[in-house]
Design a protein around this motif. Structure first.
Motif, PDB file in Angstrom:
ATOM      1  N   PHE A 181       0.850  -1.187   0.000  1.00  0.00           N
ATOM      2  CA  PHE A 181       0.000   0.000   0.000  1.00  0.00           C
ATOM      3  C   PHE A 181       0.889   1.243   0.000  1.00  0.00           C
ATOM      4  O   PHE A 181       2.116   1.152   0.163  1.00  0.00           O
ATOM      5  N   VAL A 182       0.287   2.388  -0.195  1.00  0.00           N
ATOM      6  CA  VAL A 182       1.004   3.666  -0.222  1.00  0.00           C
ATOM      7  C   VAL A 182       0.542   4.513   0.956  1.00  0.00           C
ATOM      8  O   VAL A 182      -0.662   4.641   1.200  1.00  0.00           O
ATOM      9  N   SER A 183       1.482   5.096   1.659  1.00  0.00           N
ATOM     10  CA  SER A 183       1.185   6.057   2.722  1.00  0.00           C
ATOM     11  C   SER A 183       1.368   7.464   2.172  1.00  0.00           C
ATOM     12  O   SER A 183       2.095   7.655   1.176  1.00  0.00           O
ATOM     13  N   PRO A 184       0.756   8.473   2.790  1.00  0.00           N
ATOM     14  CA  PRO A 184       0.934   9.847   2.297  1.00  0.00           C
ATOM     15  C   PRO A 184       2.393  10.254   2.174  1.00  0.00           C
ATOM     16  O   PRO A 184       2.794  10.884   1.185  1.00  0.00           O
ATOM     17  N   GLY A 185       3.223   9.849   3.149  1.00  0.00           N
ATOM     18  CA  GLY A 185       4.631  10.223   3.103  1.00  0.00           C
ATOM     19  C   GLY A 185       5.369   9.651   1.915  1.00  0.00           C
ATOM     20  O   GLY A 185       6.389  10.208   1.482  1.00  0.00           O
ATOM     21  N   ASP A 186       4.865   8.539   1.330  1.00  0.00           N
ATOM     22  CA  ASP A 186       5.523   7.942   0.159  1.00  0.00           C
ATOM     23  C   ASP A 186       5.445   8.844  -1.063  1.00  0.00           C
ATOM     24  O   ASP A 186       6.220   8.664  -2.024  1.00  0.00           O
ATOM     25  N   LEU A 187       4.517   9.806  -1.051  1.00  0.00           N
ATOM     26  CA  LEU A 187       4.346  10.678  -2.219  1.00  0.00           C
ATOM     27  C   LEU A 187       5.045  12.022  -2.059  1.00  0.00           C
ATOM     28  O   LEU A 187       4.934  12.879  -2.941  1.00  0.00           O
ATOM     29  N   ALA A 188       5.783  12.197  -0.959  1.00  0.00           N
ATOM     30  CA  ALA A 188       6.440  13.484  -0.716  1.00  0.00           C
ATOM     31  C   ALA A 188       7.495  13.798  -1.776  1.00  0.00           C
ATOM     32  O   ALA A 188       7.750  14.976  -2.064  1.00  0.00           O
ATOM     33  N   GLN A 189       8.082  12.782  -2.356  1.00  0.00           N
ATOM     34  CA  GLN A 189       9.119  12.990  -3.368  1.00  0.00           C
ATOM     35  C   GLN A 189       8.611  12.715  -4.789  1.00  0.00           C
ATOM     36  O   GLN A 189       9.413  12.620  -5.721  1.00  0.00           O
ATOM     37  N   LEU A 209      -3.461  13.543   1.200  1.00  0.00           N
ATOM     38  CA  LEU A 209      -2.222  14.246   1.502  1.00  0.00           C
ATOM     39  C   LEU A 209      -2.405  15.368   2.529  1.00  0.00           C
ATOM     40  O   LEU A 209      -1.617  15.493   3.481  1.00  0.00           O
ATOM     41  N   ASN A 210      -3.410  16.198   2.343  1.00  0.00           N
ATOM     42  CA  ASN A 210      -3.594  17.351   3.239  1.00  0.00           C
ATOM     43  C   ASN A 210      -3.794  16.954   4.696  1.00  0.00           C
ATOM     44  O   ASN A 210      -3.190  17.562   5.589  1.00  0.00           O
ATOM     45  N   PRO A 211      -4.635  15.955   5.009  1.00  0.00           N
ATOM     46  CA  PRO A 211      -4.784  15.569   6.421  1.00  0.00           C
ATOM     47  C   PRO A 211      -3.474  15.116   7.060  1.00  0.00           C
ATOM     48  O   PRO A 211      -3.302  15.246   8.274  1.00  0.00           O
ATOM     49  N   ALA A 212      -2.546  14.588   6.238  1.00  0.00           N
ATOM     50  CA  ALA A 212      -1.252  14.134   6.763  1.00  0.00           C
ATOM     51  C   ALA A 212      -0.189  15.225   6.708  1.00  0.00           C
ATOM     52  O   ALA A 212       0.943  15.007   7.154  1.00  0.00           O
ATOM     53  N   GLY A 213      -0.542  16.383   6.169  1.00  0.00           N
ATOM     54  CA  GLY A 213       0.418  17.481   6.070  1.00  0.00           C
ATOM     55  C   GLY A 213       1.530  17.221   5.078  1.00  0.00           C
ATOM     56  O   GLY A 213       2.652  17.725   5.245  1.00  0.00           O
ATOM     57  N   VAL A 214       1.249  16.452   4.038  1.00  0.00           N
ATOM     58  CA  VAL A 214       2.271  16.085   3.049  1.00  0.00           C
ATOM     59  C   VAL A 214       2.092  16.906   1.786  1.00  0.00           C
ATOM     60  O   VAL A 214       0.971  17.039   1.268  1.00  0.00           O
ATOM     61  N   GLU A 215       3.193  17.442   1.273  1.00  0.00           N
ATOM     62  CA  GLU A 215       3.205  18.175   0.015  1.00  0.00           C
ATOM     63  C   GLU A 215       4.044  17.401  -1.000  1.00  0.00           C
ATOM     64  O   GLU A 215       5.197  17.035  -0.721  1.00  0.00           O
TER      65      GLU A 215
END
Length: 304
Positions: A181-189, A209-215
């Motif tokens: 599976f993919v976590s929000p942090g996996d998409l940071a890069q 992404l937004n609920p996890a604070g990930v950009e």
């Protein structure tokens, strides 16, 4: 000056040829009809028919008034008929738009089938990416919006169509492809490929992404789902789409679809309508038809 009852009188005089018979048809006394005609002739300043003729002969002004009756009275009858159909939910207006831009492949067949079943409904569809449809629904410009993002408008009701899983699509040889599976942090890069709409209208941002604070590292847009998939397959980024959309491309081997979080990220697709129209027959029929069509034909969705 000229009233509907006057126009009906002219038609009755033409059809019967006698004042007595015309009065009977109009369900008034002969004296009342004579008084009505004299009053109208006084207003117009002319005679409408020649007295003491059998059958009655209309004058030039009388024939002109009769011509007006033949134009206007059918329009009034038609309007009354349409209003009654609207009251009973058989006719009306259904202007719709979508926020789920990957819904075209099931929405178009649903619309075409609906048109044949409800020919008296004035149906139109708006599909602009830069158009925010829910405020237009609230203001009355639209009548139905397909959305997965209910907003707090007290005037709107949200009717569930079905539930779907948002999945993350990556190239088959992408570094994330082997994960469960993919976590929000996996998409940071990663570069996120989306439709060209505001972030707050995209599930991948407002629900993941937004609920996890990930950009993400970058955002790229395209209007076509197939172009989105091609860019993912060519390592130009990743994208988030409903499971039923990705199913076809996964089977073709173009992408790998991964759950968003271990438990999966399930969302509900709604038909948003104004609450005052929620129980209208032709609108309820469209919602039921769309729901049935999707549950029968889309892989991976479930009853909402």
């Amino acid at each position: 000056m000229v009233e509907i009852r006057h126009l009906k009188t002219m038609q009755a005089l033409r059809d019967t040829g006698r004042l007595t018979d015309a009065a009977e048809r109009l369900c008034v006394t002969q004296s009342a009809l004579s008084h009505q005609i004299k009053e109208l002739e006084s207003r117009l300043g002319c005679e409408l028919f020649l007295r003491k003729t059998r059958p009655l002969q209309l004058t030039g002004p009388g024939r002109r008034l009769l011509a007006l009756a033949e134009q206007v009275l059918p329009l009034i009858t038609g309007a009354e008929h349409d209003i009654q159909r609207m009251v009973h939910g058989d006719a009306g207006r259904l202007y719709m738009a979508i926020e789920c831009h990957s819904c075209f492949n099931w929405l178009m067949p649903t619309i075409e089938a609906y048109r044949s079943n409800w020919p008296a409904v004035d149906l139109d569809f708006s599909s602009g990416f830069m158009f925010d449809p829910l405020p237009a629904l609230h203001s009355g410009e639209l009548d139905l919006v397909i959305t997965s993002d209910p907003r707090d408008y007290k005037s709107l009701a949200y009717l569930p169509l079905f539930q779907y899983e948002m999945q993350i699509a990556v190239a088959p040889d992408h570094a994330l492809a082997g994960q469960a599976f993919v976590s929000p942090g996996d998409l940071a890069q990663e570069t996120i490929i989306t439709y060209p709409v505001e972030r707050q209208r995209l599930d991948v941002f407002n629900a993941f992404l937004n609920p996890a604070g990930v950009e993400p590292a970058a955002v790229r847009t395209t209007e076509l789902t197939v172009m989105m998939i091609q860019q993912v397959a060519n390592h130009r980024g990743v994208c988030a789409l409903p499971n039923w959309v990705l199913d076809e491309y996964v089977r073709q081997g173009l992408v790998v679809a991964l759950p968003a979080t271990k438990a999966g990220h399930w969302l509900t697709l709604y038909a948003a309508v104004r609450a005052e129209q929620e129980n209208t027959a032709y609108l309820q029929s469209f919602v039921q038809s769309a729901r049935s069509h999707c549950l029968e034909t889309l892989r991976g969705v479930r009853n909402g």
